[in-house]
Design a protein around this motif. Structure first.
Motif, PDB file in Angstrom:
ATOM      1  N   ASP A 191      18.318 -10.002 -26.801  1.00 20.72           N
ATOM      2  CA  ASP A 191      18.164  -8.844 -27.692  1.00 20.72           C
ATOM      3  C   ASP A 191      17.309  -9.159 -28.915  1.00 20.72           C
ATOM      4  N   ALA A 192      17.223 -10.443 -29.290  1.00 17.21           N
ATOM      5  CA  ALA A 192      16.473 -10.806 -30.501  1.00 17.21           C
ATOM      6  C   ALA A 192      14.956 -10.723 -30.268  1.00 17.21           C
ATOM      7  N   ALA A 193      14.518 -10.816 -29.023  1.00 19.22           N
ATOM      8  CA  ALA A 193      13.079 -10.932 -28.740  1.00 19.22           C
ATOM      9  C   ALA A 193      12.434  -9.573 -28.476  1.00 19.22           C
ATOM     10  N   ASP A 230      30.070 -22.646 -35.392  1.00 20.55           N
ATOM     11  CA  ASP A 230      29.554 -22.576 -36.763  1.00 20.55           C
ATOM     12  C   ASP A 230      28.649 -21.345 -36.856  1.00 20.55           C
ATOM     13  N   THR A 231      28.518 -20.823 -38.048  1.00 19.87           N
ATOM     14  CA  THR A 231      27.584 -19.715 -38.249  1.00 19.87           C
ATOM     15  C   THR A 231      26.310 -20.290 -38.848  1.00 19.87           C
ATOM     16  N   ILE A 232      25.217 -20.089 -38.185  1.00 18.92           N
ATOM     17  CA  ILE A 232      23.950 -20.563 -38.740  1.00 18.92           C
ATOM     18  C   ILE A 232      23.512 -19.573 -39.819  1.00 18.92           C
ATOM     19  N   LEU A 234      31.136  -0.365 -31.418  1.00 21.00           N
ATOM     20  CA  LEU A 234      31.620  -1.098 -30.235  1.00 21.00           C
ATOM     21  C   LEU A 234      30.591  -2.156 -29.859  1.00 21.00           C
ATOM     22  N   ARG A 235      30.715  -3.317 -30.530  1.00 16.31           N
ATOM     23  CA  ARG A 235      29.759  -4.395 -30.273  1.00 16.31           C
ATOM     24  C   ARG A 235      30.465  -5.711 -29.975  1.00 16.31           C
ATOM     25  N   THR A 236      31.721  -5.807 -30.450  1.00 15.60           N
ATOM     26  CA  THR A 236      32.463  -7.060 -30.264  1.00 15.60           C
ATOM     27  C   THR A 236      33.897  -6.735 -29.830  1.00 15.60           C
ATOM     28  N   LEU A 257      24.892 -26.384 -28.390  1.00 12.59           N
ATOM     29  CA  LEU A 257      24.967 -24.915 -28.493  1.00 12.59           C
ATOM     30  C   LEU A 257      25.849 -24.581 -29.693  1.00 12.59           C
ATOM     31  N   VAL A 258      25.270 -23.910 -30.684  1.00 13.40           N
ATOM     32  CA  VAL A 258      26.047 -23.524 -31.870  1.00 13.40           C
ATOM     33  C   VAL A 258      26.268 -22.015 -31.826  1.00 13.40           C
ATOM     34  N   SER A 259      27.512 -21.612 -31.922  1.00 14.89           N
ATOM     35  CA  SER A 259      27.797 -20.178 -31.926  1.00 14.89           C
ATOM     36  C   SER A 259      28.891 -19.882 -32.937  1.00 14.89           C
ATOM     37  N   ALA A 262      23.974   4.381 -22.854  1.00  9.91           N
ATOM     38  CA  ALA A 262      24.944   3.871 -21.886  1.00  9.91           C
ATOM     39  C   ALA A 262      26.325   3.663 -22.510  1.00  9.91           C
ATOM     40  N   THR A 263      26.380   3.046 -23.707  1.00  9.14           N
ATOM     41  CA  THR A 263      27.687   2.765 -24.314  1.00  9.14           C
ATOM     42  C   THR A 263      28.434   4.054 -24.642  1.00  9.14           C
ATOM     43  N   GLY A 264      27.725   5.029 -25.202  1.00  7.65           N
ATOM     44  CA  GLY A 264      28.361   6.300 -25.568  1.00  7.65           C
ATOM     45  C   GLY A 264      28.864   7.048 -24.342  1.00  7.65           C
ATOM     46  N   GLY A 283      23.587 -19.331 -30.614  1.00  9.64           N
ATOM     47  CA  GLY A 283      24.117 -18.102 -30.015  1.00  9.64           C
ATOM     48  C   GLY A 283      24.714 -18.371 -28.648  1.00  9.64           C
ATOM     49  N   GLY A 284      26.010 -18.065 -28.522  1.00  9.68           N
ATOM     50  CA  GLY A 284      26.701 -18.306 -27.244  1.00  9.68           C
ATOM     51  C   GLY A 284      26.939 -17.021 -26.486  1.00  9.68           C
ATOM     52  N   GLY A 285      25.926 -16.143 -26.466  1.00  9.16           N
ATOM     53  CA  GLY A 285      26.025 -14.908 -25.676  1.00  9.16           C
ATOM     54  C   GLY A 285      25.313 -15.108 -24.342  1.00  9.16           C
TER      55      GLY A 285
HETATM   56  C1  LIG Z   1      29.276  -2.068 -25.480  1.00 10.36           C
HETATM   57  C2  LIG Z   1      28.096  -2.715 -24.799  1.00 10.36           C
HETATM   58  C3  LIG Z   1      27.946  -2.579 -23.415  1.00 10.36           C
HETATM   59  C4  LIG Z   1      26.861  -3.182 -22.760  1.00 10.36           C
HETATM   60  N1  LIG Z   1      26.732  -3.020 -21.401  1.00 10.36           N
HETATM   61  C5  LIG Z   1      25.701  -3.611 -20.765  1.00 10.36           C
HETATM   62  C6  LIG Z   1      25.563  -3.497 -19.339  1.00 10.36           C
HETATM   63  O1  LIG Z   1      26.383  -2.891 -18.676  1.00 10.36           O
HETATM   64  N2  LIG Z   1      24.484  -4.101 -18.751  1.00 10.36           N
HETATM   65  C7  LIG Z   1      23.559  -4.791 -19.465  1.00 10.36           C
HETATM   66  O2  LIG Z   1      22.587  -5.317 -18.869  1.00 10.36           O
HETATM   67  N3  LIG Z   1      23.650  -4.911 -20.822  1.00 10.36           N
HETATM   68  C8  LIG Z   1      24.698  -4.332 -21.473  1.00 10.36           C
HETATM   69  N4  LIG Z   1      24.809  -4.448 -22.844  1.00 10.36           N
HETATM   70  C9  LIG Z   1      23.761  -5.159 -23.596  1.00 10.36           C
HETATM   71  C10 LIG Z   1      24.023  -6.653 -23.561  1.00 10.36           C
HETATM   72  O3  LIG Z   1      25.353  -6.959 -23.931  1.00 10.36           O
HETATM   73  C11 LIG Z   1      23.044  -7.373 -24.497  1.00 10.36           C
HETATM   74  O4  LIG Z   1      21.747  -7.050 -24.095  1.00 10.36           O
HETATM   75  C12 LIG Z   1      23.267  -8.884 -24.419  1.00 10.36           C
HETATM   76  O5  LIG Z   1      24.508  -9.221 -24.977  1.00 10.36           O
HETATM   77  C13 LIG Z   1      22.159  -9.638 -25.163  1.00 10.36           C
HETATM   78  O6  LIG Z   1      22.397 -11.004 -25.014  1.00 10.36           O
HETATM   79  P1  LIG Z   1      22.007 -12.011 -26.198  1.00 10.36           P
HETATM   80  O7  LIG Z   1      22.281 -13.377 -25.671  1.00 10.36           O
HETATM   81  O8  LIG Z   1      20.656 -11.699 -26.691  1.00 10.36           O
HETATM   82  O9  LIG Z   1      23.000 -11.662 -27.372  1.00 10.36           O
HETATM   83  P2  LIG Z   1      24.598 -11.674 -27.381  1.00 10.36           P
HETATM   84  O10 LIG Z   1      25.152 -11.645 -26.005  1.00 10.36           O
HETATM   85  O11 LIG Z   1      24.992 -10.605 -28.329  1.00 10.36           O
HETATM   86  O12 LIG Z   1      24.942 -13.082 -27.997  1.00 10.36           O
HETATM   87  C14 LIG Z   1      24.634 -13.438 -29.314  1.00 10.36           C
HETATM   88  C15 LIG Z   1      25.513 -14.608 -29.691  1.00 10.36           C
HETATM   89  O13 LIG Z   1      25.088 -15.149 -30.917  1.00 10.36           O
HETATM   90  C16 LIG Z   1      26.202 -15.391 -31.750  1.00 10.36           C
HETATM   91  N5  LIG Z   1      25.710 -15.365 -33.131  1.00 10.36           N
HETATM   92  C17 LIG Z   1      25.241 -14.303 -33.810  1.00 10.36           C
HETATM   93  N6  LIG Z   1      24.835 -14.663 -35.037  1.00 10.36           N
HETATM   94  C18 LIG Z   1      25.047 -15.996 -35.127  1.00 10.36           C
HETATM   95  C19 LIG Z   1      24.839 -16.952 -36.159  1.00 10.36           C
HETATM   96  N7  LIG Z   1      24.306 -16.605 -37.352  1.00 10.36           N
HETATM   97  N8  LIG Z   1      25.188 -18.235 -35.924  1.00 10.36           N
HETATM   98  C20 LIG Z   1      25.727 -18.612 -34.734  1.00 10.36           C
HETATM   99  N9  LIG Z   1      25.942 -17.733 -33.738  1.00 10.36           N
HETATM  100  C21 LIG Z   1      25.598 -16.455 -33.927  1.00 10.36           C
HETATM  101  C22 LIG Z   1      27.171 -14.265 -31.374  1.00 10.36           C
HETATM  102  O14 LIG Z   1      28.506 -14.543 -31.701  1.00 10.36           O
HETATM  103  C23 LIG Z   1      26.973 -14.227 -29.867  1.00 10.36           C
HETATM  104  O15 LIG Z   1      27.777 -15.209 -29.247  1.00 10.36           O
HETATM  105  C24 LIG Z   1      25.892  -3.885 -23.509  1.00 10.36           C
HETATM  106  C25 LIG Z   1      26.054  -4.040 -24.898  1.00 10.36           C
HETATM  107  C26 LIG Z   1      27.158  -3.468 -25.538  1.00 10.36           C
HETATM  108  C27 LIG Z   1      27.321  -3.642 -27.024  1.00 10.36           C
END
Ligand SMILES: Cc1cc2nc3c(=O)[nH]c(=O)nc-3n(C[C@H](O)[C@H](O)[C@H](O)COP(=O)(O)OP(=O)(O)OC[C@H]3O[C@@H](n4cnc5c(N)ncnc54)[C@H](O)[C@@H]3O)c2cc1C
Length: 407
Positions: free
Chosen positions: A295-297, A78-80, A126-128, A35-37, A164-166, A11-13
């Motif tokens: 977000d996963a935890a 890559d997608t895991i 609105l997620r991506t 890092l695989v994303s 917040a998003t809405g 995950g590259g978030g």
């Molecule tokens: C519209 C919107 C607005 C937001 N605004 C705020 C804000 O203002 N402040 C705030 O604190 N939070 C905000 N958030 C929440 C915040 O974006 C999330 O809490 C944050 O992104 C979580 O980080 P993460 O690393 O857990 O997941 P993510 O950032 O979602 O990253 C997950 C990564 O995993 C990758 N991935 C998924 N499945 C796979 C797979 N099977 N194989 C490989 N890669 C995969 C995805 O492509 C992504 O790169 C907002 C969310 C949204 C949707």
């Protein structure tokens, strides 16, 4: 020292890049970080709503290669598909295998529609960045069709979910659609933006006073607001609530999240909300070499970018502790602040020390955006990404004629 330890980040978030950068700071040649994303860029979700209303997508999408140091972190697109927890191997989409000594699971979450009939098929979300661009194209199409038709039909946009998003999306849309109406010669009285929230107030996780302020501001911008109004059904023509039906093709669902399907497929123990259960050390309950972040935890403030960054850095340090035979530390959730834009140039900031609203809240919000870019990017690229957020997307003919200064 033996063979280098293989650390895999999936995950590259926010969480994944924070972890990779933490390893880079510790710079140890005995650790190989991969890092695989499933995308080759990072998405800055906090600015997604601005892409819907005409701003440059370049503020939201940042190539992973600009964020991590390629000599220290190997990035693979890559997608895991599955993680074999006992064998410690992640399996990619074309059968590629990624064995690991330690794993950071950072795949975020996905939208859930709570089995509401027709919602998944007939709504936007609105997620991506793809969601944001799809929605923007749809809105442009609505205005172009209405402008071209002799009998002007109303344009009713429904935002479902008063979190917040809405709130940020409906505030921005209220202003943006007025501009589009003027541009297309569509009477503004034909355009409505309506926000539905299932609970009894907007922004239910914030203080009541912030909900009241947000509601007042949205109404001043022209947004219709209904609370205690859960969506019951959606079909191709209309959205249905308990005592209401609105004819609309535009419902934007911002209300529900659940775990990424990879969590279930890999056999992680999930809690009631679909989040992965973790120990006090952020290790998963299912394998001590696996750390779950963001977000996963199932942590106290899961669902916020701030938490994911905190978790990613923490998990990387925990893995270093394990590699160097040091004791693991106890995870402490970081109290987040809330910074929510409500229409252009205006935001609510709710932090431990108090609440700030209006232009000052907005300035703080932009400061936070900039600090974030600065924390992941070299200074010149951080400035570029931040400045992109001030630009109208000039390659979009509909948006390019809108005056950026009005935002
Ligand atoms: C519209 C919107 C607005 C937001 N605004 C705020 C804000 O203002 N402040 C705030 O604190 N939070 C905000 N958030 C929440 C915040 O974006 C999330 O809490 C944050 O992104 C979580 O980080 P993460 O690393 O857990 O997941 P993510 O950032 O979602 O990253 C997950 C990564 O995993 C990758 N991935 C998924 N499945 C796979 C797979 N099977 N194989 C490989 N890669 C995969 C995805 O492509 C992504 O790169 C907002 C969310 C949204 C949707």
């Amino acid at each position: 020292m033996g063979r280098p330890k293989k650390v895999l980040i999936v995950g590259g978030g926010f969480g994944g890049i924070a972890a990779a950068r933490e390893f880079e700071r510790h710079n140890n040649s005995n650790i190989e970080v991969t890092l695989v994303s499933n995308t080759s860029h990072f998405e800055y979700h906090a600015a997604l709503y601005r892409v819907v209303t005409g701003r440059s997508p370049l503020e939201v999408c940042i190539p992973l290669s600009e964020i991590v140091n390629p000599s220290k972190t190997v990035v693979v697109k890559d997608t895991i598909e599955k993680i074999q927890l006992t064998k410690q191997i992640a399996i990619g989409s074309n059968g590629s295998e990624y064995p690991f000594d330690y794993l950071i699971f950072a795949v975020g979450c996905k939208t859930t529609y709570f089995s509401i009939p027709g919602l998944k098929e007939h709504s936007f979300t609105l997620r991506t960045i793809d969601d944001a661009l799809r929605l923007k194209r749809h809105i442009h199409q609505l205005f172009s069709e209405t402008a071209a038709s002799k009998q002007k039909k109303p344009i009713d946009i429904v935002v479902a979910g008063g979190g917040a998003t809405g709130v940020e999306l409906s505030g921005e849309l209220a202003v943006y659609t007025k501009k589009l109406a003027r541009q297309h010669g569509v009477p503004p009285s034909l355009v409505t933006v309506t926000l539905f929230e299932a609970s009894n107030r907007l922004l239910p996780t914030l203080h009541l006073s912030s909900s009241v302020i947000a509601e007042k501001r949205l109404r001043a911008l022209g947004v219709n607001i209904f609370v205690n109004a859960p969506i019951q059904k959606k079909d191709i023509e209309s959205v249905y609530l308990e005592q209401m039906k609105i004819r609309t093709k535009t419902v934007i669902w911002t209300a529900g999240t659940t775990s990424n399907e990879l969590a279930e497929k890999s056999g992680f123990t999930l809690n009631h909300y679909g989040k992965i259960e973790v120990r006090q050390t952020l290790q998963s309950r299912d394998n001590d070499s696996v750390f779950v972040v963001g977000d996963a935890a199932a942590t106290e403030y899961s669902g916020m970018a701030q938490t994911a960054i905190h978790d990613g850095e923490f998990a990387a340090r925990q893995i270093l502790n394990l590699i160097f035979n040091r004791e693991l530390t106890t995870y402490r959730a970081k109290l987040p602040y809330y910074s929510i834009p409500v229409g252009p140039g205006w935001a609510i900031l709710e932090a431990e020390d108090g609440t700030l609203t209006g232009k000052l809240g907005w300035i703080f919000r932009r400061f936070v955006d900039f600090k974030f870019f600065q924390s992941i990017l070299p200074a010149s690229i951080a400035l570029r990404a931040f400045q992109e957020g001030r630009k109208i997307y000039e390659t979009c003919p509909e948006c390019s004629s809108i005056d950026a200064k009005e935002y």
